[in-house]
Write an enzyme that holds these catalytic residues in place. Structure first.
Site, PDB file in Angstrom:
ATOM      1  N   GLU B  60      42.811  34.072  -5.984  1.00  0.00           N
ATOM      2  CA  GLU B  60      43.478  33.270  -4.951  1.00  0.00           C
ATOM      3  C   GLU B  60      44.636  32.443  -5.495  1.00  0.00           C
ATOM      4  O   GLU B  60      45.681  32.325  -4.858  1.00  0.00           O
ATOM      5  CB  GLU B  60      42.480  32.349  -4.237  1.00  0.00           C
ATOM      6  CG  GLU B  60      41.489  33.072  -3.330  1.00  0.00           C
ATOM      7  CD  GLU B  60      40.335  33.713  -4.089  1.00  0.00           C
ATOM      8  OE1 GLU B  60      40.194  33.459  -5.303  1.00  0.00           O
ATOM      9  OE2 GLU B  60      39.575  34.480  -3.474  1.00  0.00           O
ATOM     10  N   HIS B 129      31.194  28.523   3.409  1.00  0.00           N
ATOM     11  CA  HIS B 129      31.895  29.522   4.226  1.00  0.00           C
ATOM     12  C   HIS B 129      32.101  29.022   5.653  1.00  0.00           C
ATOM     13  O   HIS B 129      32.208  29.823   6.580  1.00  0.00           O
ATOM     14  CB  HIS B 129      31.130  30.852   4.264  1.00  0.00           C
ATOM     15  CG  HIS B 129      31.206  31.635   2.993  1.00  0.00           C
ATOM     16  ND1 HIS B 129      30.569  31.238   1.840  1.00  0.00           N
ATOM     17  CD2 HIS B 129      31.863  32.789   2.681  1.00  0.00           C
ATOM     18  CE1 HIS B 129      30.810  32.122   0.875  1.00  0.00           C
ATOM     19  NE2 HIS B 129      31.596  33.073   1.364  1.00  0.00           N
TER      20      HIS B 129
END
Ligand SMILES: Cc1ncc(C[n+]2csc(CCOP(=O)(O)OP(=O)(O)O)c2C)c(N)n1
Ligand SMILES: [Mg+2]
Lengths: 337, 324
Positions: B60, B129
């Protein structure tokens, strides 16, 4: 103790048999001198309180900037580090815009908002010095992706120090560049230091082995010999532009000054610093020039001209305006002004 | 009228933007061969080729920095970060690089990139999440942040974000991906920074964004049965946010409630409340109320998560409180 690879000698196979002509070398010498004089001047301006903030000088490392840039054109892009003055000037950032920025003037190329750690000139592909260690690698990675996607005959160059090697981003960027065969040249300026600690105490690996892990060609270069750096860059840049994938040049070099100006380097052995004079990039080039028949007059003429150019730029910068706050505030977003 | 799903609207916006501008590229984990973890880029690799729809390794930090560098060098990258929770790993690229490039280089550069990412709970996805971290991004000068609440705004805001010369964070709510709505033709491109009134009312204003708009409307429905008329203002953009629209609505209703799924403390609602206390003080006939998640990580168990998420009942209570 130290995990410092040996500095390659003049018989480095990277250096082509011929080497540059005397004129070409004199031009490189003049660039080395420009970076050196500009930074020496910054050093005095800083201690006189005329340059605010933090400045990191690249004195002793100029041959890396000048040598790499000699193989690049305006279409090629570079992403730099906190020690980026040499990269900016060698890539073609005009001295007036440079000094105006360092003196925090509105005429500075960053309009007095960036300063030393953010000098940039997009018009010559200098995508900025960077205050974040390692960040420039990913900026250069993206620039390389743009070159490839848009079909440009260009490459991107990521400059970074040996201290940056401990950042995880280095691994991510090398993996991606190799995986996608991006036109990216990694240039590590290995000066043996990361701030106040030798990098031998920060790293458990060699860059050569890391590069090998990704299948990226690695070359060790005498980073204080501009001829060796230029030859190494010329040897890899055309292939990189043509799509052969990334390469790593590890330039062994010397940080003569403190980490930043004002750093008294108490942590360093004075003998070590003294010994650096023998490896001074200007001295190495001057000796080469002498060997090619240049006389002292050539060199002193170059010195005078460079001196004059630096002083002229500085005079212009000093007469500049202070940046306007409202204009700066209106420029956070495009078109908000 | 045709029925459009939220995730399909995102897909259409990406496709139309790529069609309109050859410099638009999609970058992210599993966006290409798999068509995106939630299907946002399905079919785009087949249509535009793998050079413009790039599957990346799980890096990322590097792909976000890459998007910045690519945007500075002539591309318009649209980066997908699979869950907003993973944006912790892109913070240097977004905060120190993308947000500041234009300013710190004196206007020499702009960074026309988009970071698309889903936030929100309700799926039992647990603490790592489900988070709503939009306030972090809205706090950074140089970034824009939008949060569409339905299929039409998902299309319109994403098109606007891709066209925008500055970095824009587009936050989608996972729980809305399956939402369907009737649209006429292609939805319009929406201006960034403009709120819309989803339901007109006279007694209280509820400001919401993203999935919380549904919660606000449900609360308004409940109160309508009791004769209370609630206006629901959908912010759509969080940075910049439509201060004028909030003030105008407050000036009509004199009561203000702000709802979001993000943790209430130090959230978007805090900023809106503070601004309205400053510039709308004379209009207020009751305390400004906030309804957001409690100060705890998003829990996994359905029972815990249901109790965690802001509810219509909670919004009703807040409206009643400010109308006391
Ligand atoms: C992410 C980050 N961590 C730490 C710093 C502080 N810092 C600035 S320069 C530096 C040392 C970098 O060493 P190296 O990469 O070898 O570059 P050199 O200073 O030797 O040119 C550090 C730790 C920073 N600017 N950014
Ligand atoms: Mg170093």
């Amino acid at each position: 103790m130290a995990i410092r690879p040996p500095i390659p000698d003049a018989a480095d196979p990277a250096a082509p048999a011929g080497g540059p002509s005397r004129e070409a070398l004199l031009a490189l010498y003049r660039k080395l001198l420009t970076v050196r004089r500009a930074e020496e001047r910054l050093g005095t301006l800083f201690s006189d309180g005329e340059v605010p903030g933090f400045i990191h000088l690249s004195i002793g490392q100029e041959a890396v900037s000048v040598g790499i840039m000699s193989a690049l054109g305006d279409a090629d892009t570079i992403a730099s580090t906190h020690r980026g003055h040499g990269h900016a000037i060698a890539k073609g950032m005009p001295l007036e815009g440079f000094f105006s920025e360092l003196l925090a003037r509105d005429e500075g190329l960053c309009r007095g908002r960036g300063g030393s750690m953010h000098v940039a000139d997009m018009s010559v592909g200098m995508l900025g010095a960077n205050g974040i260690v390692g960040a420039g690698l990913s900026i250069a990675l993206g620039s390389a992706l743009a070159h490839k996607t848009l079909g440009r005959d260009a490459c991107a160059v990521a400059f970074f120090g040996d201290g940056a090697l401990a950042e995880g981003l280095v691994h991510e960027c090398m993996n991606l560049a190799a995986l996608w065969k991006l036109p990216l040249l990694f240039v590590c300026e290995n000066n043996g230091w990361g701030e106040f600690l030798p990098t031998s105490k920060q790293l458990s690996f060699r860059l050569a082995d890391l590069a090998a892990t990704y299948g990226i060609a690695h070359r060790l270069v005498d980073g204080n010999d501009v001829v060796a750096v230029a030859a190494a860059a010329e040897a890899v840049v055309p292939g990189i532009r043509a799509g052969s994938g990334p390469a790593v040049l590890e330039c062994m070099t010397t940080r003569v000054r403190g980490h930043f100006e004002g750093d008294a380097q108490k942590y360093r052995d004075p003998d070590e610093i003294e010994a650096l004079a023998a490896r001074d990039p200007l001295r190495i080039s001057a000796e080469r020039l002498a060997g090619m028949g240049s006389n002292d007059a050539d060199l002193s003429l170059a010195a005078e001209e460079v001196e004059a150019a630096v002083e002229t730029a500085l005079t212009v910068a000093r007469s500049g305006r202070a940046p306007d706050f409202a204009a700066a505030l209106a420029d956070v977003y495009t078109g908000a002004a | 009228m045709t029925e459009l799903r939220y995730i399909r609207a995102v897909n259409m916006a990406l496709a139309d933007a790529m069609e309109a501008d050859p410099t638009v590229v999609l970058i992210g984990e599993d966006v290409s061969e798999a068509g995106g973890a939630f299907g946002a880029s399905r079919g785009l690799r087949e249509r535009f080729g793998e050079a413009r729809v790039l599957d990346t390794p799980i890096s990322e930090g590097a792909i976000a920095g890459m998007a910045v560098g690519a945007a500075m060098s002539g591309l318009r990258p649209v980066l997908e970060i699979m869950f907003m929770d993973f944006t912790t790993l892109v913070m240097d690229a977004m905060v120190n690089q993308a947000a500041k490039a234009r300013f710190m280089f004196g206007g020499q550069a702009s960074v026309p990139m988009v970071l698309r990412t889903p936030h929100g709970g309700g799926l039992g996805a647990g603490p790592q999440h489900s988070q709503c971290l939009e306030a972090w991004f809205a706090h950074v000068p140089g970034l824009k942040v939008v949060c569409p609440s339905d299929p039409a705004s998902a299309y319109g805001l994403l098109r606007a974000a891709i066209d925008d010369p500055d970095p824009v964070v587009v936050i989608e709510n996972k729980a809305l991906y399956a939402m369907k709505a009737d649209v006429e033709g292609t939805p319009p491109v929406l201006p960034i920074g403009k709120a819309v009134i989803r339901r007109a009312g006279t007694d209280a204003t509820v400001v919401a964004y993203g999935a919380a708009v549904r919660t606000a409307i449900a609360a308004a429905d409940t109160l309508a049965e009791r004769g209370v008329s609630v206006e629901v203002l959908d912010l759509l953009s969080l940075q910049p946010w439509d201060e004028a629209a909030v003030l105008a609505s407050l000036s009509r209703t004199h009561r203000l409630v702000i709802v979001h799924e993000a943790v209430e403390a130090f959230g978007i609602g805090a900023e809106i409340a503070a601004r309205m206390a400053q510039i709308g003080f004379d209009e207020l006939d009751g305390p400004i109320m906030r309804v957001g998640a409690p100060f705890m990580p998003v829990p996994f168990s359905k029972g815990l998560e249901d109790a965690y998420l802001p509810s219509a009942a909670g919004v009703v209570r807040a409206i009643e409180k400010t109308m006391e």
